[in-house]
Design a protein around this motif. Structure first.
Motif, PDB file in Angstrom:
ATOM      1  N   PRO A 118       0.840  -1.205   0.000  1.00 19.37           N
ATOM      2  CA  PRO A 118       0.000   0.000   0.000  1.00 19.37           C
ATOM      3  C   PRO A 118       0.873   1.253   0.000  1.00 19.37           C
ATOM      4  N   ALA A 119       0.412   2.279  -0.687  1.00 21.97           N
ATOM      5  CA  ALA A 119       1.188   3.527  -0.758  1.00 21.97           C
ATOM      6  C   ALA A 119       1.385   4.124   0.624  1.00 21.97           C
ATOM      7  N   GLN A 120       0.409   3.937   1.522  1.00 21.57           N
ATOM      8  CA  GLN A 120       0.492   4.471   2.872  1.00 21.57           C
ATOM      9  C   GLN A 120       0.844   3.384   3.877  1.00 21.57           C
ATOM     10  N   THR A 122       2.598   1.222   6.651  1.00 21.13           N
ATOM     11  CA  THR A 122       3.413   1.521   7.831  1.00 21.13           C
ATOM     12  C   THR A 122       4.710   0.738   7.756  1.00 21.13           C
ATOM     13  N   LYS A 126       5.423  -2.851   5.886  1.00 20.26           N
ATOM     14  CA  LYS A 126       6.475  -3.038   4.895  1.00 20.26           C
ATOM     15  C   LYS A 126       7.335  -4.255   5.211  1.00 20.26           C
ATOM     16  N   ARG A 176      -7.071  -3.425   2.437  1.00 21.58           N
ATOM     17  CA  ARG A 176      -7.363  -2.087   1.950  1.00 21.58           C
ATOM     18  C   ARG A 176      -8.680  -2.113   1.192  1.00 21.58           C
ATOM     19  N   ASN A 180      -7.523   2.764  -2.995  1.00 20.72           N
ATOM     20  CA  ASN A 180      -6.302   2.915  -2.212  1.00 20.72           C
ATOM     21  C   ASN A 180      -5.133   2.486  -3.086  1.00 20.72           C
ATOM     22  N   GLU A 181      -4.157   3.378  -3.220  1.00 23.04           N
ATOM     23  CA  GLU A 181      -3.074   3.147  -4.163  1.00 23.04           C
ATOM     24  C   GLU A 181      -2.055   2.163  -3.615  1.00 23.04           C
ATOM     25  N   ARG A 194       2.660   2.463 -10.059  1.00 21.15           N
ATOM     26  CA  ARG A 194       1.551   2.830  -9.157  1.00 21.15           C
ATOM     27  C   ARG A 194       0.278   2.131  -9.639  1.00 21.15           C
TER      28      ARG A 194
END
Length: 963
Positions: A118-120, A122, A126, A176, A180-181, A194
């Motif tokens: 996910p782009a966001q 945590t 990761k 997600r 959501n990117e 992306r």
């Protein structure tokens, strides 16, 4: 032109005779033309049924074709792109190669698997998220899936963001929501991709031919086809193309038997084309296996059709010869006069050839269409002389049927011209001499044709029976039996030989009857006995014809009943009851090992030599009362079957199959054909019912170990102590058990390499108490009129965990739709009807001609004072002593032919697996129908003859005599 005028006038003058001959020719053409029609139609239906069963049993659409291949990354990009383009072109032309239209075509391409986040995400995500995904395109994705939420990707978007649709599981795994990117980062180059999921999809139920389920791609990101082609095929950049899948759903209903070779060769070419072309490939053509099985069935069905048609063809040939011979006999005076006045044999033969060609042309114009009607009748038969509202066969006249019809006409014309050629050798003087010597021995008997035919048929039958006994004894493949084509004609040859032999003796019997009662016979019977004894050759043709008709009719009826009955008996015997099933037993068996363990409830049995015995599995028996209370069930029985049980006797040890039963319940549910055991099966059950230790053993076990009633035996299997039994009886067959030997090797034929099965039948309660409690089967007997579906529904309703089920009723339904049974019932019915029809016309033809030839005799008898009723009495006596006697002889020969030659049809079955043994089946209704037809024919014939006699004028008869 004058010649044709004479020919047409001659045909018009003998129109009744010509009509009968034309009728025989038409039926002959119709039958022969129907053979390729029916064979083609029934084989087409068989092919269609085979493919339908694939869909019914395995839930695979028969027209489904799938090619999947990896794309090797070791080739240059330009070469890979060219190979992909060629492969696409090859697959686009696939329907043309297979000769079928496309109902659905899907191309799926996928990239290598990548790790996305996910782009966001945590820092913890990761580190811990290890979910992989891949880009995928599917042609016409919008038509193949249903949008549950969101929208489909925008195909015109040109920035760095890849819009995609995904499955529900993908979002759950990624934790997600839509929009959501996600980001993929290439570790080597640092470039990023992306991804933006914009829609949630599921498989659309509106496309039954697609065979595409989006749920099989839960880790895929579905993007527009145009963008996938541009970024990952035409320009292989950050990601490379990894896999390609082509999927077709072809219209299998368009597949014709003439295109089978094209289909199989195309399937093989497809596998060869993709073999390591782009990478590792797999080609799946599910219809190929049933089609290859069908090819084997086609060969057997062709063999069956020839064997079924041969007696009817023989009957038609004999009818044509008889009709032609009767016509020529009537015209012999005219032929001899023409010969005496200078006409050459060639000129006379040309006249008869022209007549035959006219009749043959008319028969050829009508016969093939009658053949189409015959074929449709065959397709509607569900049993012998039984018809149902079944979907009609796909019958189309083709070149093969017309070629066969033309050959039949040519052969028939040659057959018709044979008696004409023989007649042209006779002058007027010779003809008068032949008429005066009517009581001479016939050519058939003079040349001992009857003895020759009987000798040939018995010799070939003996050889066939020897090979069949070896086949069964040594458990060989029935295809190993080399079949002599002459075997197909054995029933007709034997019938003809027997008929001629009986008619060699019959005149002496008539003379004996005449001599015994010569002082008491009435004038009518006296005249009839004298006429038949002195002119036996005159009646030879009609008697042989009637004998052949009755014998062929009975053979057809008995063969059809026998084959149908043995097919059904095999199903019922093998199943043992109306329905058998196994349910799941709870147990303490350890779970199966990874990598493929034993999926059965317990561990495999170990040999006695192994020192380590595993812990025995304990089972919990499910409540049996539930099975007895199932809807539609009349009775239920517990049947424990254990293979490879060690049997110990004073004469040695052996292996056997152990049956554990409750005698009372088993007697109510088991199916057993009468005559297989020395006594009724219930007598054996009553015999062992009183003693828990009592068992029945097979004769093979008795012979191999020298066990007899009263002896004690022991039985056990791995990990158990031996239990003792007492032998009460010896049996040859038992429901659900096959006594047939099995070969150890496919090519081993010696007696030492044959395994003979053994059987022990005992009490279930004693086995459970003294050996072990293990899962048993439940045998069910259904209520009268109840269907299997009622039981299925109740099993589902009560949530009974069924692990195995065998339904005899369902197998019987499939058997009735089997191509062999369709062929048997159709051709046998047609043969019986044709035999009766041509018998009627042949009978009328003979007696009308005979009556016309004896007009002078009847006129003189009437002038001498013989009454009309006495004349009828003479006719009736002649009918009894000729036609009725021939029918009785035909019945005896028909029964003998059935006993001897119906077993020939074992060639069409797997004789090494035929249990119960092949048995001749006769049905009273067939005899009633035969006798009814023959009786009606005799009554109508006698009525017509009586009417003709009543209209006969004495003055005309006497005048005819003067001339």
């Amino acid at each position: 032109m004058a010649l044709w005028t004479m020919i047409l006038r001659k045909m018009a003058k003998n129109r009744w005779l010509q009509l009968n001959l034309w009728l025989g020719l038409t039926i002959c053409v119709a039958l022969f033309s129907s053979m390729p029609l029916y064979s083609h139609a029934i084989l087409q239906r068989t092919l269609f049924k085979e493919l339908q069963l694939l869909q019914q049993d395995k839930q695979i659409y028969p027209g489904y074709i799938r090619v999947a291949t990896s794309v090797s990354g070791e080739r240059p990009v330009e070469e890979t792109q060219k190979l992909i383009l060629r492969a696409d072109n090859y697959m686009n032309q696939l329907p043309e190669r297979f000769g079928l239209s496309s109902q659905s075509y899907i191309v799926t391409r996928g990239t290598q698997t990548i790790r996305i986040l996910p782009a966001q995400a945590t820092e913890r995500e990761k580190k811990e998220m290890t979910l992989n995904a891949s880009f995928r395109m599917v042609t016409d994705l919008e038509k193949r899936v249903r949008l549950v939420d969101g929208r489909f990707p925008d195909p015109n978007r040109s920035d760095d963001v890849y819009e995609a649709v995904v499955t529900q599981k993908f979002l759950i795994d990624m934790k997600r929501d839509l929009n959501n990117e996600f980001i993929y980062t290439n570790k080597e180059t640092g470039k990023q991709l992306r991804i933006l999921p914009v829609g949630l999809v599921e498989t659309s139920p509106e496309n039954p031919y697609d065979q595409f389920k989006v749920e099989n791609f839960n880790s895929s990101l579905f993007i527009p086809s145009e963008r996938f082609e541009k970024d990952f095929v035409q320009n292989m950049g950050i990601l490379r193309l990894s896999s390609i899948v082509w999927q077709y759903s072809l219209n299998y209903e368009e597949l014709k038997i003439g295109d089978i070779e094209k289909f199989t060769s195309s399937a093989n070419a497809l596998s060869g084309y993709f073999n390591m072309r782009l990478g590792i490939a797999s080609v799946d053509v599910p219809a190929k296996a049933p089609i290859e099985t069908y090819i084997v069935k086609k060969e057997k069905l062709d063999l069956m059709l020839w064997s079924l048609y041969s007696p009817v063809m023989f009957m038609l040939v004999f009818y044509l010869y008889m009709a032609a011979n009767l016509i020529i006999e009537r015209q012999k005076t005219e032929i001899s006069v023409l010969r005496s006045r200078g006409a050459s044999r060639l000129q006379i033969m040309l006249v008869f050839a022209a007549e035959s060609i006219v009749l043959g042309t008319l028969a050829l114009a009508v016969g093939p269409f009658v053949g189409v009607y015959f074929t449709k009748i065959l397709g509607a038969s569900s049993g012998f002389l039984e018809f149902v509202q079944r979907s009609s066969l796909d019958v189309v006249l083709n070149s093969t049927s017309y070629k066969t019809a033309i050959l039949a006409v040519i052969g028939s014309i040659i057959l018709i011209l044979i008696p004409a050629f023989m007649a042209t050798r006779t002058t007027i003087v010779g003809h008068k001499q032949q008429m005066a010597r009517a009581n001479k021995m016939s050519f058939w008997h003079k040349m001992f044709i009857d003895v020759i035919l009987l000798g040939v048929s018995i010799y070939l039958l003996y050889g066939f029976n020897q090979r069949m006994s070896e086949l069964k004894e040594l458990a060989l493949d029935p295809n190993a039996l080399q079949v002599d084509p002459l075997l197909f004609f054995l029933p007709a040859i034997f019938s003809l030989g027997c008929g001629l032999f009986a008619l060699r003796i019959y005149p002496w019997l008539i003379r004996l009857v005449y001599w015994i009662g010569r002082r008491w016979w009435s004038p009518a019977l006296y005249s009839s006995l004298l006429q038949i004894s002195r002119s036996s050759t005159q009646y030879l043709t009609i008697k042989v014809f009637l004998i052949m008709t009755v014998a062929t009719g009975l053979f057809s009826a008995n063969a059809a009943r026998t084959i149908n009955g043995n097919m059904e008996d095999k199903i019922l015997y093998t199943t043992g009851a109306d329905m058998t099933l196994s349910v799941l037993w709870e147990n303490d068996a350890p779970p199966p090992q990874m990598g493929g363990g034993n999926m059965n409830a317990g561990p495999p049995a170990e040999s006695a030599e192994e020192p380590i015995v595993p812990k025995r599995v304990s089972y919990t028996e499910p409540p049996f009362i539930t099975m007895t209370e199932l809807a539609g069930v009349e009775a239920a029985a517990r049947v424990f079957i254990k293979d490879n049980v060690a049997v110990n006797t004073d004469g040695g040890t052996g292996a056997a199959t152990l049956f554990g039963i409750d005698t009372y319940d088993f007697g109510h549910v088991a199916w057993m054909r009468s005559g297989l055991l020395d006594y009724h099966i219930n007598d054996y059950l009553n015999l062992i019912a009183s003693d828990p230790k009592a068992v029945l053993i097979s004769r093979s076990l008795s012979n191999s170990l020298g066990v007899k009633p009263g002896d004690r035996i022991g039985a056990k299997w791995s990990g158990l102590d031996e239990a003792g039994f007492i032998v009460y009886g010896i049996i040859d067959y038992w429901p659900g058990w096959s006594p047939l030997p099995k070969a150890r090797g496919a090519k081993e034929e010696s007696d030492e390499n044959v395994i003979r099965p053994n059987l022990v039948v005992g009490h279930l309660s004693y086995i459970q108490n003294h050996l072990a409690l293990e899962p048993y089967k439940v045998w069910l007997k259904l209520e009268e009129g109840s269907s299997s579906q009622v039981v299925y529904d109740d099993l589902t309703k009560k949530k009974i965990p069924v692990t195995e089920l065998s339904d005899a009723n369902d197998q019987l339904v499939r058997s009735k739709n089997d191509p062999f049974r369709l062929a048997i019932n159709g051709v046998m019915t047609l043969g019986f009807v044709i035999s009766m029809a041509i018998s009627f016309f042949g009978f009328l033809l003979f007696w009308v001609l005979t009556l016309s030839g004896r007009s002078l005799q009847y006129g003189i008898l009437r002038a001498m004072g013989i009454s009309f009723m006495q004349i009828l009495g003479m006719l009736f006596s002649e009918q009894l002593l000729t036609s009725a006697a021939a029918v009785i002889i035909g019945v005896l020969i028909g029964n003998a032919v059935s006993d001897l030659f119906v077993p020939l049809f074992q060639l069409s079955f797997n004789a090494s697996e035929q249990v119960p043994p092949f048995e001749i089946v006769r049905q009273l209704s067939d005899y009633v129908q035969l006798y009814s037809v023959i009786g009606t024919m005799l009554i109508i014939g006698l009525t017509i003859l009586g009417v003709r006699v009543s209209r006969m004028k004495i003055s005309q008869a006497l005048k005819l005599g003067e001339e």
